[in-house]
Enzyme design. Structure first.
Site, PDB file in Angstrom:
ATOM      1  N   GLY A  43       1.427   3.621  -8.232  1.00 26.07           N
ATOM      2  CA  GLY A  43       1.592   4.578  -9.323  1.00 26.07           C
ATOM      3  C   GLY A  43       0.691   5.781  -9.119  1.00 26.07           C
ATOM      4  O   GLY A  43      -0.403   5.846  -9.681  1.00 26.07           O
ATOM      5  N   LEU A  47      -3.561   8.980 -13.588  1.00 26.92           N
ATOM      6  CA  LEU A  47      -4.712   8.087 -13.426  1.00 26.92           C
ATOM      7  C   LEU A  47      -4.803   7.525 -12.006  1.00 26.92           C
ATOM      8  O   LEU A  47      -5.894   7.394 -11.455  1.00 26.92           O
ATOM      9  CB  LEU A  47      -4.616   6.949 -14.449  1.00 26.92           C
ATOM     10  CG  LEU A  47      -5.942   6.407 -14.950  1.00 26.92           C
ATOM     11  CD1 LEU A  47      -6.847   7.498 -15.483  1.00 26.92           C
ATOM     12  CD2 LEU A  47      -5.715   5.343 -16.011  1.00 26.92           C
ATOM     13  N   LYS A 106       3.732   3.616 -15.478  1.00 29.00           N
ATOM     14  CA  LYS A 106       3.954   3.479 -16.909  1.00 29.00           C
ATOM     15  C   LYS A 106       4.553   2.096 -17.174  1.00 29.00           C
ATOM     16  O   LYS A 106       5.198   1.509 -16.289  1.00 29.00           O
ATOM     17  CB  LYS A 106       4.893   4.583 -17.403  1.00 29.00           C
ATOM     18  CG  LYS A 106       4.187   5.951 -17.529  1.00 29.00           C
ATOM     19  CD  LYS A 106       3.336   6.009 -18.776  1.00 29.00           C
ATOM     20  CE  LYS A 106       2.425   7.220 -18.887  1.00 29.00           C
ATOM     21  NZ  LYS A 106       3.113   8.489 -19.052  1.00 29.00           N
ATOM     22  N   ASN A 130      -1.792   0.873 -20.233  1.00 27.44           N
ATOM     23  CA  ASN A 130      -1.874   0.709 -21.683  1.00 27.44           C
ATOM     24  C   ASN A 130      -0.791  -0.252 -22.144  1.00 27.44           C
ATOM     25  O   ASN A 130       0.213  -0.462 -21.456  1.00 27.44           O
ATOM     26  CB  ASN A 130      -1.694   2.058 -22.384  1.00 27.44           C
ATOM     27  CG  ASN A 130      -2.996   2.822 -22.460  1.00 27.44           C
ATOM     28  OD1 ASN A 130      -4.070   2.226 -22.496  1.00 27.44           O
ATOM     29  ND2 ASN A 130      -2.905   4.139 -22.474  1.00 27.44           N
ATOM     30  N   LYS A 207      -8.049  -2.449 -27.796  1.00 28.09           N
ATOM     31  CA  LYS A 207      -7.376  -1.244 -27.298  1.00 28.09           C
ATOM     32  C   LYS A 207      -5.949  -1.167 -27.841  1.00 28.09           C
ATOM     33  O   LYS A 207      -5.444  -0.088 -28.163  1.00 28.09           O
ATOM     34  CB  LYS A 207      -7.364  -1.247 -25.770  1.00 28.09           C
ATOM     35  CG  LYS A 207      -6.885   0.076 -25.194  1.00 28.09           C
ATOM     36  CD  LYS A 207      -7.477   0.354 -23.849  1.00 28.09           C
ATOM     37  CE  LYS A 207      -7.365   1.818 -23.488  1.00 28.09           C
ATOM     38  NZ  LYS A 207      -6.365   2.097 -22.507  1.00 28.09           N
TER      39      LYS A 207
HETATM   40  N1  NAP Z   1      -3.570   9.119 -18.003  1.00 28.98           N
HETATM   41  C1  NAP Z   1      -4.545   8.559 -18.725  1.00 28.98           C
HETATM   42  O1  NAP Z   1      -5.484   9.239 -19.157  1.00 28.98           O
HETATM   43  C2  NAP Z   1      -4.533   7.090 -18.999  1.00 28.98           C
HETATM   44  C3  NAP Z   1      -5.669   6.485 -19.551  1.00 28.98           C
HETATM   45  C4  NAP Z   1      -5.686   5.109 -19.759  1.00 28.98           C
HETATM   46  C5  NAP Z   1      -4.571   4.355 -19.430  1.00 28.98           C
HETATM   47  N2  NAP Z   1      -3.476   4.970 -18.934  1.00 28.98           N
HETATM   48  C6  NAP Z   1      -2.323   4.133 -18.592  1.00 28.98           C
HETATM   49  O2  NAP Z   1      -2.187   4.102 -17.169  1.00 28.98           O
HETATM   50  C7  NAP Z   1      -0.800   4.011 -16.819  1.00 28.98           C
HETATM   51  C8  NAP Z   1      -0.445   5.194 -15.936  1.00 28.98           C
HETATM   52  O3  NAP Z   1      -0.622   6.373 -16.695  1.00 28.98           O
HETATM   53  P1  NAP Z   1      -0.499   7.830 -16.054  1.00 28.98           P
HETATM   54  O4  NAP Z   1      -0.899   8.774 -17.126  1.00 28.98           O
HETATM   55  O5  NAP Z   1      -1.196   7.877 -14.750  1.00 28.98           O
HETATM   56  O6  NAP Z   1       1.085   7.904 -15.844  1.00 28.98           O
HETATM   57  P2  NAP Z   1       1.909   8.912 -14.912  1.00 28.98           P
HETATM   58  O7  NAP Z   1       1.154  10.162 -14.701  1.00 28.98           O
HETATM   59  O8  NAP Z   1       3.278   8.973 -15.485  1.00 28.98           O
HETATM   60  O9  NAP Z   1       1.953   8.141 -13.513  1.00 28.98           O
HETATM   61  C9  NAP Z   1       2.756   7.035 -13.235  1.00 28.98           C
HETATM   62  C10 NAP Z   1       3.138   7.150 -11.780  1.00 28.98           C
HETATM   63  O10 NAP Z   1       3.811   5.957 -11.378  1.00 28.98           O
HETATM   64  C11 NAP Z   1       4.904   6.358 -10.543  1.00 28.98           C
HETATM   65  N3  NAP Z   1       5.857   5.256 -10.468  1.00 28.98           N
HETATM   66  C12 NAP Z   1       6.814   4.885 -11.345  1.00 28.98           C
HETATM   67  N4  NAP Z   1       7.454   3.780 -10.910  1.00 28.98           N
HETATM   68  C13 NAP Z   1       6.876   3.454  -9.742  1.00 28.98           C
HETATM   69  C14 NAP Z   1       7.091   2.400  -8.803  1.00 28.98           C
HETATM   70  N5  NAP Z   1       8.017   1.461  -9.015  1.00 28.98           N
HETATM   71  N6  NAP Z   1       6.323   2.363  -7.701  1.00 28.98           N
HETATM   72  C15 NAP Z   1       5.377   3.282  -7.485  1.00 28.98           C
HETATM   73  N7  NAP Z   1       5.118   4.310  -8.335  1.00 28.98           N
HETATM   74  C16 NAP Z   1       5.872   4.386  -9.446  1.00 28.98           C
HETATM   75  C17 NAP Z   1       5.412   7.600 -11.222  1.00 28.98           C
HETATM   76  O11 NAP Z   1       6.291   8.300 -10.395  1.00 28.98           O
HETATM   77  P3  NAP Z   1       7.199   9.501 -11.008  1.00 28.98           P
HETATM   78  O12 NAP Z   1       6.289  10.670 -11.076  1.00 28.98           O
HETATM   79  O13 NAP Z   1       8.281   9.611 -10.003  1.00 28.98           O
HETATM   80  O14 NAP Z   1       7.667   9.048 -12.359  1.00 28.98           O
HETATM   81  C18 NAP Z   1       4.093   8.304 -11.474  1.00 28.98           C
HETATM   82  O15 NAP Z   1       3.652   8.965 -10.305  1.00 28.98           O
HETATM   83  C19 NAP Z   1      -0.043   3.985 -18.153  1.00 28.98           C
HETATM   84  O16 NAP Z   1       0.170   2.677 -18.577  1.00 28.98           O
HETATM   85  C20 NAP Z   1      -1.005   4.677 -19.104  1.00 28.98           C
HETATM   86  O17 NAP Z   1      -0.812   4.320 -20.468  1.00 28.98           O
HETATM   87  C21 NAP Z   1      -3.415   6.318 -18.682  1.00 28.98           C
END
Ligand code: NAP
Length: 323
Positions: A43, A47, A106, A130, A207
């Site tokens: 992913g 993050l 996600k 999350n 959380k």
């Molecule tokens: N961002 C934060 O501040 C934060 C803080 C705490 C917790 N979280 C949690 O951490 C998780 C990720 O959050 P994020 O904000 O980093 O999300 P994000 O920016 O949407 O990143 C998710 C990534 O996963 C990729 N992806 C989707 N399916 C995949 C697969 N099968 N294999 C490999 N990669 C894949 C997506 O690709 P595409 O771009 O092609 O969709 C995207 O690059 C979530 O559960 C979120 O709630 C985030």
């Protein structure tokens, strides 16, 4: 980004593991020789890239993208925290073996990521997503250890014509379950706050409470987190907290009503100008994580034959507004 402040430390931040006592260079050399990575992140979003960029120089990290084309774009370079970063990125079919795998897709993409993780023959797979995704991950992932931690690190992704840019949005703390000492150690060596939390189940419930209260309301009202502390949103925020609390307490959350409200208010205050991830997803026309957050809470309540009408209402509304 509605993350709760981490609970007090129950263990020193630094943990010991064999990985901690070898240099990044020797780990890189061993990795190059064996083709097996010490750490992989599935992913490469906000993050995942934030963590991978911080870990660069500490340990070789394999970054697994959604497909081979996305991996190739990443290898060409991406900007993280104002600096160019060229990760060792792979598509799921080319994913190398790795000792430890962190899942940062996600919630809706968990099952696919779990299948990829299984093929990497890891010692352990750790979700830092999350919502409650641990069970789903375990159902689709064959590894000796599969579990879920939490992180209050923050980052957001800006998509542009010339590629993505990732910006950190606040240093937090990452709590991992016992058994993932090696992962905590690597994060600490990368300058991130991380520790093993024997009470990880409690941290996950705390959380979940925060996310289930703040995320759907921020998304439905399209307001930054801080606005939820003011009328008219405040009454709904507090209603969601009060309604969820008996169910979460029955699951083991050790917070009384005053402490639960104080915790949610403190997070809304500390992240007052942030746009919750559910709001960002909704504005971008993406699927939200409502099912892993409010849906998980509703399933817990259903198991106990408890109705949560306010949570059911926000779940229905968010689902109705999803693409
Ligand atoms: N961002 C934060 O501040 C934060 C803080 C705490 C917790 N979280 C949690 O951490 C998780 C990720 O959050 P994020 O904000 O980093 O999300 P994000 O920016 O949407 O990143 C998710 C990534 O996963 C990729 N992806 C989707 N399916 C995949 C697969 N099968 N294999 C490999 N990669 C894949 C997506 O690709 P595409 O771009 O092609 O969709 C995207 O690059 C979530 O559960 C979120 O709630 C985030």
């Amino acid at each position: 980004m509605t993350e709760s402040p981490a609970p007090p430390a129950t263990q020193p931040r630094s943990t010991s593991s064999p990985t901690a006592h070898v240099s990044a260079r020797s780990v890189a050399a061993a990795c190059a020789a064996s083709g097996r990575f010490a750490l992989a992140i599935i992913g490469p979003g906000a993050l995942g890239l934030h963590f991978a960029a911080r870990l660069e120089g500490v340990v070789p990290v394999a970054l697994i993208a959604r497909d081979a084309a996305a991996a190739a774009r990443l290898r060409a370079g991406v900007e993280v925290d104002g600096r160019g970063f060229r990760p060792q990125a792979f598509g799921p079919e080319q994913a190398p073996e790795a000792d430890w795998v962190i899942v940062l897709v996600k919630a809706g993409d968990t099952a696919t990521a779990a299948a990829t993780a299984s093929r990497m023959r890891p010692l352990g797979v750790l979700s830092l997503q999350n919502g409650l995704t641990g069970e789903l991950l375990r159902a689709h992932c064959a590894a000796p250890r599969v579990d879920q931690g939490i992180t209050t690190e923050g980052a957001y992704r800006e998509r542009g014509d010339r590629g993505d840019r990732v910006h950190p949005s606040g240093a937090g703390e990452t709590l991992v379950p016992p058994g993932f000492e090696a992962v905590a150690e690597l994060l600490v060596r990368a300058g991130l706050r991380a520790r093993v939390a024997p009470d990880i189940a409690h941290a996950r419930l705390a959380k979940l409470l925060v996310n289930a209260a703040i995320n759907p309301l921020a998304a439905l009202f399209r307001v930054p987190n801080g606005a939820l502390l003011d009328p008219p949103h405040r009454v709904l925020l507090d209603t969601l907290v009060r309604e969820a609390l008996p169910v979460l307490r029955a699951q083991g959350l050790d917070l009384d009503e005053a402490a639960a409200l104080a915790r949610v208010h403190a997070v809304a205050h500390a992240t007052a100008t942030n746009r919750a991830s559910m709001l960002q997803d909704m504005l971008a026309g993406r699927r939200t994580e409502i099912d892993a957050i409010t849906g998980a809470l509703l399933r817990m309540a259903a198991d106990r034959a408890v109705d949560l009408p306010a949570h059911r209402a926000v779940h229905t509304l968010v689902c109705a507004l999803e693409p």
